[in-house]
Design a protein around this motif. Structure first.
Motif, PDB file in Angstrom:
ATOM      1  N   LEU A 230       0.826  -1.207   0.000  1.00  0.00           N
ATOM      2  CA  LEU A 230       0.000   0.000   0.000  1.00  0.00           C
ATOM      3  C   LEU A 230       0.859   1.255   0.000  1.00  0.00           C
ATOM      4  O   LEU A 230       0.559   2.232  -0.698  1.00  0.00           O
ATOM      5  N   SER A 231       1.955   1.224   0.734  1.00  0.00           N
ATOM      6  CA  SER A 231       2.878   2.362   0.764  1.00  0.00           C
ATOM      7  C   SER A 231       3.500   2.590  -0.615  1.00  0.00           C
ATOM      8  O   SER A 231       3.614   3.738  -1.075  1.00  0.00           O
ATOM      9  N   ILE A 232       3.894   1.538  -1.290  1.00  0.00           N
ATOM     10  CA  ILE A 232       4.452   1.662  -2.649  1.00  0.00           C
ATOM     11  C   ILE A 232       3.399   2.256  -3.587  1.00  0.00           C
ATOM     12  O   ILE A 232       3.696   3.135  -4.414  1.00  0.00           O
ATOM     13  N   CYS A 233       2.134   1.794  -3.462  1.00  0.00           N
ATOM     14  CA  CYS A 233       1.055   2.292  -4.311  1.00  0.00           C
ATOM     15  C   CYS A 233       0.820   3.789  -4.070  1.00  0.00           C
ATOM     16  O   CYS A 233       0.616   4.547  -5.011  1.00  0.00           O
ATOM     17  N   LYS A 234       0.876   4.226  -2.816  1.00  0.00           N
ATOM     18  CA  LYS A 234       0.711   5.648  -2.507  1.00  0.00           C
ATOM     19  C   LYS A 234       1.848   6.475  -3.093  1.00  0.00           C
ATOM     20  O   LYS A 234       1.628   7.588  -3.579  1.00  0.00           O
ATOM     21  N   ASP A 235       3.056   5.923  -3.078  1.00  0.00           N
ATOM     22  CA  ASP A 235       4.196   6.621  -3.680  1.00  0.00           C
ATOM     23  C   ASP A 235       4.015   6.745  -5.190  1.00  0.00           C
ATOM     24  O   ASP A 235       4.328   7.789  -5.777  1.00  0.00           O
ATOM     25  N   VAL A 236       3.505   5.705  -5.828  1.00  0.00           N
ATOM     26  CA  VAL A 236       3.234   5.766  -7.266  1.00  0.00           C
ATOM     27  C   VAL A 236       2.201   6.850  -7.534  1.00  0.00           C
ATOM     28  O   VAL A 236       2.339   7.650  -8.472  1.00  0.00           O
ATOM     29  N   TRP A 237       1.142   6.896  -6.714  1.00  0.00           N
ATOM     30  CA  TRP A 237       0.104   7.912  -6.862  1.00  0.00           C
ATOM     31  C   TRP A 237       0.682   9.317  -6.705  1.00  0.00           C
ATOM     32  O   TRP A 237       0.404  10.210  -7.507  1.00  0.00           O
ATOM     33  N   LYS A 238       1.512   9.497  -5.701  1.00  0.00           N
ATOM     34  CA  LYS A 238       2.022  10.817  -5.386  1.00  0.00           C
ATOM     35  C   LYS A 238       3.109  11.272  -6.357  1.00  0.00           C
ATOM     36  O   LYS A 238       3.066  12.399  -6.876  1.00  0.00           O
ATOM     37  N   TYR A 239       4.097  10.424  -6.633  1.00  0.00           N
ATOM     38  CA  TYR A 239       5.255  10.855  -7.428  1.00  0.00           C
ATOM     39  C   TYR A 239       5.122  10.554  -8.913  1.00  0.00           C
ATOM     40  O   TYR A 239       5.515  11.375  -9.745  1.00  0.00           O
ATOM     41  N   ASP A 240       4.572   9.425  -9.272  1.00  0.00           N
ATOM     42  CA  ASP A 240       4.482   9.087 -10.699  1.00  0.00           C
ATOM     43  C   ASP A 240       3.243   9.683 -11.360  1.00  0.00           C
ATOM     44  O   ASP A 240       3.291  10.117 -12.507  1.00  0.00           O
TER      45      ASP A 240
ATOM     46  N   GLU B 272      -4.674  13.842  -0.390  1.00  0.00           N
ATOM     47  CA  GLU B 272      -6.071  13.932   0.032  1.00  0.00           C
ATOM     48  C   GLU B 272      -7.041  13.415  -1.030  1.00  0.00           C
ATOM     49  O   GLU B 272      -8.192  13.106  -0.735  1.00  0.00           O
ATOM     50  N   ASP B 273      -6.588  13.302  -2.278  1.00  0.00           N
ATOM     51  CA  ASP B 273      -7.422  12.753  -3.344  1.00  0.00           C
ATOM     52  C   ASP B 273      -7.365  11.230  -3.398  1.00  0.00           C
ATOM     53  O   ASP B 273      -8.147  10.605  -4.108  1.00  0.00           O
ATOM     54  N   PHE B 274      -6.475  10.613  -2.653  1.00  0.00           N
ATOM     55  CA  PHE B 274      -6.318   9.162  -2.608  1.00  0.00           C
ATOM     56  C   PHE B 274      -7.366   8.607  -1.636  1.00  0.00           C
ATOM     57  O   PHE B 274      -7.194   8.625  -0.431  1.00  0.00           O
ATOM     58  N   LYS B 275      -8.514   8.142  -2.173  1.00  0.00           N
ATOM     59  CA  LYS B 275      -9.637   7.731  -1.327  1.00  0.00           C
ATOM     60  C   LYS B 275      -9.774   6.229  -1.197  1.00  0.00           C
ATOM     61  O   LYS B 275     -10.072   5.731  -0.123  1.00  0.00           O
ATOM     62  N   SER B 276      -9.572   5.489  -2.274  1.00  0.00           N
ATOM     63  CA  SER B 276      -9.708   4.031  -2.205  1.00  0.00           C
ATOM     64  C   SER B 276      -8.707   3.390  -3.160  1.00  0.00           C
ATOM     65  O   SER B 276      -8.284   3.992  -4.141  1.00  0.00           O
ATOM     66  N   VAL B 277      -8.346   2.165  -2.829  1.00  0.00           N
ATOM     67  CA  VAL B 277      -7.399   1.442  -3.673  1.00  0.00           C
ATOM     68  C   VAL B 277      -7.691  -0.048  -3.592  1.00  0.00           C
ATOM     69  O   VAL B 277      -8.105  -0.561  -2.546  1.00  0.00           O
ATOM     70  N   GLU B 278      -7.533  -0.725  -4.700  1.00  0.00           N
ATOM     71  CA  GLU B 278      -7.622  -2.181  -4.766  1.00  0.00           C
ATOM     72  C   GLU B 278      -6.299  -2.673  -5.327  1.00  0.00           C
ATOM     73  O   GLU B 278      -5.834  -2.183  -6.358  1.00  0.00           O
ATOM     74  N   LEU B 279      -5.676  -3.613  -4.637  1.00  0.00           N
ATOM     75  CA  LEU B 279      -4.391  -4.158  -5.087  1.00  0.00           C
ATOM     76  C   LEU B 279      -4.565  -5.619  -5.473  1.00  0.00           C
ATOM     77  O   LEU B 279      -5.231  -6.376  -4.770  1.00  0.00           O
ATOM     78  N   TYR B 280      -3.924  -5.994  -6.579  1.00  0.00           N
ATOM     79  CA  TYR B 280      -3.930  -7.366  -7.066  1.00  0.00           C
ATOM     80  C   TYR B 280      -2.477  -7.783  -7.263  1.00  0.00           C
ATOM     81  O   TYR B 280      -1.788  -7.247  -8.125  1.00  0.00           O
TER      82      TYR B 280
END
Length: 136
Positions: A90-100, A106-114
């Motif tokens: 989840l931390s890696i996914c948030k970094d992708v959202w933020k930096y990539d 605050e726009d990161f509301k929900s996530v599904e990981l596979y």
């Protein structure tokens, strides 16, 4: 009655005798009921409503609080000599959202990981419509 029995015969005697017995049996019962009835009325008259002061609520006895055992849960994904926890992914996914993807936290509301360990890849769906993947 004795004369009636002689004149009518045995059949008449049988009919008269049960009636006589009924009268004898009913008489004590009627007397008992008459005696009982006034007693009940008197008892009803004697009963008068008594106003009671409102009772204070008694404190309930304290029950011992059962301690619930908390189960510590950990999930690890291990493959190819690597180990990941859901929090790490989840931390890696948030970094992708933020930096990539240049998204705001605050726009990161929900996530599904596979996670697909055979491909060394984790696929994500952010906020229900942004999809992508990252290598792990």
């Amino acid at each position: 009655m004795a004369e009636v029995k002689k004149a009518a015969g045995k059949a008449a005697a049988k009919t008269v005798a049960p009636e006589a017995k009924k009268e004898v049996k009913e008489t004590p019962e009627v007397k008992a009921e008459v005696k009982k009835a006034p007693a009940k009325k008197e008892a009803a008259v004697k009963k008068t409503p008594v106003k009671k002061a409102p009772a204070k609520k008694a404190e309930a006895p304290k029950k011992e609080v059962e301690k619930k055992v908390e189960v510590k849960e950990t999930v690890n994904f291990q493959f190819s000599g690597k180990s990941y926890t859901p929090e790490a992914l989840l931390s890696i996914c948030k970094d992708v959202w933020k930096y990539d993807l240049n998204g705001k936290e605050e726009d990161f509301k929900s996530v599904e990981l596979y996670v697909k360990p055979e491909e060394n890849t984790t696929y994500y769906v952010i906020n229900g419509n942004i999809t992508g993947s990252f290598f792990i």
